[in-house]
Scaffold this active site. Structure first.
Site, PDB file in Angstrom:
ATOM      1  N   ARG A  60      -7.010 -99.083   7.885  1.00  0.00           N
ATOM      2  CA  ARG A  60      -6.176 -99.185   6.688  1.00  0.00           C
ATOM      3  C   ARG A  60      -5.240 -97.985   6.619  1.00  0.00           C
ATOM      4  O   ARG A  60      -5.673 -96.851   6.790  1.00  0.00           O
ATOM      5  CB  ARG A  60      -7.039 -99.233   5.417  1.00  0.00           C
ATOM      6  CG  ARG A  60      -7.964-100.438   5.367  1.00  0.00           C
ATOM      7  CD  ARG A  60      -8.786-100.478   4.098  1.00  0.00           C
ATOM      8  NE  ARG A  60      -9.779-101.549   4.168  1.00  0.00           N
ATOM      9  CZ  ARG A  60     -10.683-101.789   3.222  1.00  0.00           C
ATOM     10  NH1 ARG A  60     -10.729-101.030   2.141  1.00  0.00           N
ATOM     11  NH2 ARG A  60     -11.545-102.791   3.366  1.00  0.00           N
TER      12      ARG A  60
ATOM     13  N   ARG B 142     -12.467 -91.593   2.531  1.00  0.00           N
ATOM     14  CA  ARG B 142     -11.261 -92.421   2.615  1.00  0.00           C
ATOM     15  C   ARG B 142     -10.569 -92.155   3.953  1.00  0.00           C
ATOM     16  O   ARG B 142      -9.798 -91.221   4.103  1.00  0.00           O
ATOM     17  CB  ARG B 142     -10.309 -92.121   1.449  1.00  0.00           C
ATOM     18  CG  ARG B 142      -9.232 -93.184   1.245  1.00  0.00           C
ATOM     19  CD  ARG B 142      -8.370 -92.855   0.041  1.00  0.00           C
ATOM     20  NE  ARG B 142      -9.129 -92.900  -1.188  1.00  0.00           N
ATOM     21  CZ  ARG B 142      -9.320 -93.998  -1.922  1.00  0.00           C
ATOM     22  NH1 ARG B 142      -8.802 -95.138  -1.531  1.00  0.00           N
ATOM     23  NH2 ARG B 142     -10.016 -93.950  -3.036  1.00  0.00           N
TER      24      ARG B 142
ATOM     25  N   GLU C 247     -17.828 -95.663  -4.863  1.00  0.00           N
ATOM     26  CA  GLU C 247     -17.955 -97.033  -4.345  1.00  0.00           C
ATOM     27  C   GLU C 247     -18.424 -97.036  -2.886  1.00  0.00           C
ATOM     28  O   GLU C 247     -17.913 -96.289  -2.052  1.00  0.00           O
ATOM     29  CB  GLU C 247     -16.607 -97.743  -4.443  1.00  0.00           C
ATOM     30  CG  GLU C 247     -16.616 -99.154  -3.869  1.00  0.00           C
ATOM     31  CD  GLU C 247     -15.245 -99.627  -3.436  1.00  0.00           C
ATOM     32  OE1 GLU C 247     -15.177-100.430  -2.488  1.00  0.00           O
ATOM     33  OE2 GLU C 247     -14.233 -99.188  -4.037  1.00  0.00           O
TER      34      GLU C 247
ATOM     35  N   SER D 299     -17.957-103.518  -2.449  1.00  0.00           N
ATOM     36  CA  SER D 299     -17.380-104.400  -3.462  1.00  0.00           C
ATOM     37  C   SER D 299     -17.802-105.817  -3.123  1.00  0.00           C
ATOM     38  O   SER D 299     -17.485-106.315  -2.039  1.00  0.00           O
ATOM     39  CB  SER D 299     -15.854-104.304  -3.481  1.00  0.00           C
ATOM     40  OG  SER D 299     -15.423-103.104  -4.079  1.00  0.00           O
TER      41      SER D 299
ATOM     42  N   ARG E  30     -19.465 -94.047   4.485  1.00  0.00           N
ATOM     43  CA  ARG E  30     -19.881 -93.578   3.153  1.00  0.00           C
ATOM     44  C   ARG E  30     -21.406 -93.501   3.057  1.00  0.00           C
ATOM     45  O   ARG E  30     -21.938 -92.637   2.361  1.00  0.00           O
ATOM     46  CB  ARG E  30     -19.293 -94.496   2.071  1.00  0.00           C
ATOM     47  CG  ARG E  30     -17.779 -94.413   2.014  1.00  0.00           C
ATOM     48  CD  ARG E  30     -17.182 -95.139   0.822  1.00  0.00           C
ATOM     49  NE  ARG E  30     -15.726 -94.961   0.808  1.00  0.00           N
ATOM     50  CZ  ARG E  30     -14.944 -95.155  -0.246  1.00  0.00           C
ATOM     51  NH1 ARG E  30     -15.482 -95.542  -1.400  1.00  0.00           N
ATOM     52  NH2 ARG E  30     -13.640 -94.957  -0.169  1.00  0.00           N
TER      53      ARG E  30
END
Length: 421
Positions: free
Chosen positions: A261, A276, A348, A351, A390
């Site tokens: 990403r 991130r 997070e 999701s 993460r």
């Protein structure tokens, strides 16, 4: 993609639900084009009927020995008019499709109403965050001190937000991936998939990444190929353009992939460590099911992801995202957030989304209903099961000891071969 029939039949309700996301959203322009398109279609149909009648008339006239030049000329003129209308209809079809592709999903009635993540609703918490007497280090400092992630050389090889795992860091990352896949396939009933990590624009459009989020994707310059932002894209699109039998549903699929990403809109956010990244590892959960079971399957999928956190003994909470925070394609979403001492808050890690038939319409994924015998769109669901980097960071921070060592969670030890890092 929203159902145009739903928009036609319930415009006020669709507008109301869209405005729960953003007051500026509206389907009015879609309706305006739809009215024009249907008017042009009706005109074309009328002319086609007229041409058919004239063609029949020509046949009768020829049998009677009559001159047909004038009628044939009229047929040609009508054909030219039909062609112009068909071109106009195609143009309006494209305009309508582009508007539909740019319109987000309508939120479920049970999705909390709010403008941002500030209105997200906490559903539950599991586990107690650790607050030891010694000063806890951030995972990026632990990585550097133990030489298990080389951030500087990752940047040298690529650019910022690319990391180089090495030694026991690479082994721990691999152990986490294997633990995730084994749990989901052996305990939760998912089929393991190893998909391509480059997909075409049709697949990206099917799950909603294109056209809206093109700036966040890595694209091959001379080919219609994109690096995937998540395994959701190739796995959901496996059945693109197909009609499944209802007996085949639900389908449970899990896949490990690297994900890519550009994070175009995240300048200045989480710039340190593994939270991130432009490239990261993730294990994804994807389901295809009937509309009648999608709410139940969404809860099951979320529990599958939660179970991983519980087995790792990592404190987490479940949050229902508000209408202003859910993703473009989602109708309802639960975020799972893991406790990270370096942030002194939850971040997070998964999701879990229910998309209804939104993605299925874009990708044309259907099933044949046993009750009606007719094709209907499946419902699609997915969630991270979990984000690997993460999880790596959460383990380092939550299980660090005063002497600088890190205790490896019990469920990972058969994969790592060691108890302490």
């Amino acid at each position: 993609m929203l159902d145009i029939r739903l928009i036609r039949e319930n415009p006020d309700k669709v507008n109301e639900l869209l405005k729960r996301r953003n007051p500026e959203l509206s389907i009015d322009s879609i309706l305006e084009i739809d009215v024009q398109r249907r008017k042009v279609q009706a005109q074309a149909d009328e002319l086609r009927a007229k041409r058919k009648n004239m063609s029949q008339q020509i046949g009768i006239m020829k049998k009677n020995g009559e001159n047909t030049d004038a009628v044939q000329e009229e047929v040609k003129k009508t054909g030219d008019e039909i062609k112009l209308l068909e071109e106009k209809e195609q143009e309006l079809d494209l305009q309508q499709r582009n508007l539909l592709l740019a319109t987000p999903n309508i939120p479920d009635e049970t999705t909390p109403i709010g403008r941002s993540d500030a209105e997200n609703v906490e559903i539950k918490r599991w586990g107690e965050p650790s607050h030891p007497s010694f000063e806890q280090k951030a995972h990026w400092d632990i990585c550097t001190s133990k030489d298990i992630v080389d951030f500087e050389r990752g940047v040298k090889l690529s650019q910022s937000r690319f990391s180089l795992y090495r030694g026991k860091g690479a082994q721990l990352e691999r152990a986490i991936i294997n633990f995730f896949l084994d749990t989901h396939t052996q305990e939760h009933g998912y089929e393991e998939i190893l998909p391509p990590v480059m997909v075409n624009s049709a697949a990206m459009t099917g799950t909603g990444q294109l056209p809206k989020f093109a700036q966040d994707m890595y694209k091959c310059e001379d080919e219609d190929l994109y690096l995937i932002p998540t395994a959701e894209v190739p796995v959901t699109n496996i059945y693109q353009g197909e009609i499944l039998n209802e007996e085949e549903l639900p389908k449970y699929m899990t896949a490990y992939t690297p994900c890519f990403r550009r994070e175009a809109g995240s300048a200045g956010k989480d710039t340190r460590g593994l939270i991130r990244q432009h490239q990261f590892n993730k294990v994804e959960l994807v389901k295809l099911c009937t509309p009648e079971t999608s709410v139940e399957e969404h809860e099951k999928l979320t529990r599958n992801a939660e179970r991983i956190l519980e087995l790792l003994e990592l404190p987490y909470r479940r949050v229902a995202l508000s209408t202003g925070d859910i993703g473009f394609s989602a109708r309802k979403c639960f975020d799972l957030e893991v406790w990270l001492p370096s942030y002194n808050t939850y971040k997070e890690i998964s999701s879990c989304s229910n998309f209804g038939d939104f993605q299925a319409r874009r990708a044309n994924i259907r099933y044949r209903s046993k009750a009606t015998g007719k094709p209907a769109f499946v419902h699609t669901l997915n969630g991270s099961g979990l984000a690997v980097g993460r999880t790596f960071a959460a383990i380092l921070e939550n299980f660090q000891n005063e002497d600088g060592s890190v205790t490896i969670p019990k469920v990972l030890r058969k994969y790592t071969g060691w108890d302490v890092l």
